[in-house]
Design a protein around this motif. Structure first.
Motif, PDB file in Angstrom:
ATOM      1  N   LEU A  43      51.595  41.494  46.166  1.00  0.00           N
ATOM      2  CA  LEU A  43      52.004  40.858  44.915  1.00  0.00           C
ATOM      3  C   LEU A  43      51.012  41.133  43.793  1.00  0.00           C
ATOM      4  O   LEU A  43      49.803  41.202  44.031  1.00  0.00           O
ATOM      5  CB  LEU A  43      52.103  39.339  45.113  1.00  0.00           C
ATOM      6  N   PRO A  44      51.503  41.255  42.570  1.00  0.00           N
ATOM      7  CA  PRO A  44      50.590  41.358  41.416  1.00  0.00           C
ATOM      8  C   PRO A  44      49.967  39.996  41.139  1.00  0.00           C
ATOM      9  O   PRO A  44      50.430  38.968  41.639  1.00  0.00           O
ATOM     10  CB  PRO A  44      51.525  41.780  40.280  1.00  0.00           C
ATOM     11  N   GLY A  45      48.927  39.980  40.343  1.00  0.00           N
ATOM     12  CA  GLY A  45      48.306  38.724  39.951  1.00  0.00           C
ATOM     13  C   GLY A  45      49.282  37.841  39.202  1.00  0.00           C
ATOM     14  O   GLY A  45      50.273  38.315  38.632  1.00  0.00           O
ATOM     15  N   TYR A  55      58.825  36.818  42.565  1.00  0.00           N
ATOM     16  CA  TYR A  55      59.998  36.158  43.131  1.00  0.00           C
ATOM     17  C   TYR A  55      60.845  37.141  43.939  1.00  0.00           C
ATOM     18  O   TYR A  55      61.307  36.835  45.041  1.00  0.00           O
ATOM     19  CB  TYR A  55      60.845  35.524  42.023  1.00  0.00           C
ATOM     20  N   THR A  56      61.056  38.333  43.390  1.00  0.00           N
ATOM     21  CA  THR A  56      61.876  39.337  44.068  1.00  0.00           C
ATOM     22  C   THR A  56      61.205  39.820  45.348  1.00  0.00           C
ATOM     23  O   THR A  56      61.855  39.952  46.398  1.00  0.00           O
ATOM     24  CB  THR A  56      62.141  40.533  43.131  1.00  0.00           C
ATOM     25  N   ALA A  57      59.904  40.082  45.286  1.00  0.00           N
ATOM     26  CA  ALA A  57      59.177  40.559  46.460  1.00  0.00           C
ATOM     27  C   ALA A  57      59.182  39.517  47.571  1.00  0.00           C
ATOM     28  O   ALA A  57      59.383  39.847  48.752  1.00  0.00           O
ATOM     29  CB  ALA A  57      57.744  40.919  46.071  1.00  0.00           C
ATOM     30  N   PHE A  91      60.264  31.901  44.865  1.00  0.00           N
ATOM     31  CA  PHE A  91      59.032  31.631  45.607  1.00  0.00           C
ATOM     32  C   PHE A  91      57.875  32.448  45.035  1.00  0.00           C
ATOM     33  O   PHE A  91      57.913  33.674  44.987  1.00  0.00           O
ATOM     34  CB  PHE A  91      59.238  31.930  47.092  1.00  0.00           C
ATOM     35  N   LEU A  92      56.865  31.706  44.639  1.00  0.00           N
ATOM     36  CA  LEU A  92      55.673  32.321  44.075  1.00  0.00           C
ATOM     37  C   LEU A  92      54.787  32.894  45.170  1.00  0.00           C
ATOM     38  O   LEU A  92      54.054  33.858  44.970  1.00  0.00           O
ATOM     39  CB  LEU A  92      54.909  31.253  43.287  1.00  0.00           C
TER      40      LEU A  92
END
Length: 327
Positions: A43-45, A55-57, A91-92
């Motif tokens: 995930l990116p920061g 959210y997509t990942a 989802f974060l």
């Protein structure tokens, strides 16, 4: 036998049961099966531009975890994860390994004026994340909806934060601060990242049961406006002064909450080399928190739709301190 004597005996019985659970819990916990799951998505920061990417990942990672649970024959985990992987859930953070971690966002985290973070207590896992209140996913939805009923058009976000390994009700961990210390570090990091993302938002923590121990350990110097604890067994502090916070701190306990029978003491257990229990009741006058009314709530009812406690927690989330009732 007087009422006072019966209450005293009940408290002693509960304390004895706590110590027994503390001694036996590790044996039971050791036998837990583990369902395979993928490593968390890269995930990116945390930033406004990265929210949709995260959210997509995570949605894809949850779906992959559901497939692995299916292959392992874990029907309960598979069912739970498929409910989380729908397009309308955001989802974060997600980690399907072990009992899991999941942080769900309702509302726009980047533009909200008010952000409420729900911190759950014992027995909260990916398997129990979803469903109606008291499940943390349902509790977050209930609070989000109630806020909008009381303040239509308010720019708010509610976060269901399963960002730590919550203890089991029957275990050593639920009687000590070990899991809370770990959770407090994670919670402090999360709140700091939210502050960087949206520095103008006022953040509140909503802390249920063992989650109140997490919040109490995280509170020192934390940049939050309000902290509400409810159904609390104690916060590992004898008074609010030990928290080291400038936030408004609220405490409530429902009339039907069994937590009232848990002794508010700390007891050293030499065979474990630790202390069990969490000290003073945060709803006691001497503790120093502000009281909020909870009506006849049971331990799992604080965020139940239309309840007195839910309405007051929504007022706290909105920063409407003068509107919070205390009787």
């Amino acid at each position: 036998m007087s009422v006072r004597t019966r209450v005293t005996r009940l408290r002693r019985s509960v304390l004895a049961a706590m110590i027994t659970a503390a001694l036996c819990g590790p044996v039971w916990a050791a036998a837990e099966p583990r369902t395979p799951a993928p490593a968390p998505a890269a995930l990116p920061g945390l930033s406004a531009d990265a929210l949709d990417i995260r959210y997509t990942a995570n949605r894809g990672n949850i779906a992959e975890a559901a497939e692995m649970a299916k292959a392992a024959g874990d029907v309960q985990r598979e069912r739970a994860l498929r409910a989380l992987a729908t397009a309308d859930r955001h989802f974060l953070l997600f980690d399907g390994r072990g009992e899991g971690r999941a942080v769900e966002v309702l509302g726009d985290l980047a533009t909200a004026d008010r952000i409420s973070v729900l911190v759950p207590g014992s027995d909260t896992t990916l398997d129990t994340f979803d469903g109606p209140s008291p499940r943390i996913g349902g509790a977050a939805r209930s609070l989000h909806e109630q806020i909008h009923r009381q303040a239509p058009g308010a720019k708010v976000a509610v976060v269901a934060w399963l960002g730590y390994a919550a203890p089991k009700t029957i275990s050593t961990d639920v009687l000590t601060t070990g899991r809370a210390e770990d959770g407090a570090r994670e919670l402090r990091g999360f709140v700091s990242s939210v502050e960087r993302l949206n520095s103008g938002a006022r953040v509140s923590l909503m802390c249920h049961s063992y989650g109140s121990v997490v919040c109490g350990r995280a509170a020192r110097g934390l940049a939050v406006a309000d902290i509400a604890v409810y159904g609390s067994p104690g916060t590992a502090a004898d008074s609010l002064a030990e928290w080291g916070t400038t936030a408004r701190v609220w405490a409530g306990q429902g009339e039907r909450d069994w937590i009232a029978h848990v002794p508010n003491v700390s007891v050293s257990v030499s065979v474990l080399g630790t202390t069990i229990g969490f000290g003073a009741d945060p709803t006691s006058r001497d503790f120093g928190a502000r009281a909020f009314a909870t009506g006849d709530a049971g331990h799992s009812d604080y965020l139940a739709p239309h309840s007195v406690s839910l309405k007051n927690l929504a007022r706290i989330a909105l920063g409407a301190a003068s509107e919070v009732t205390d009787d």
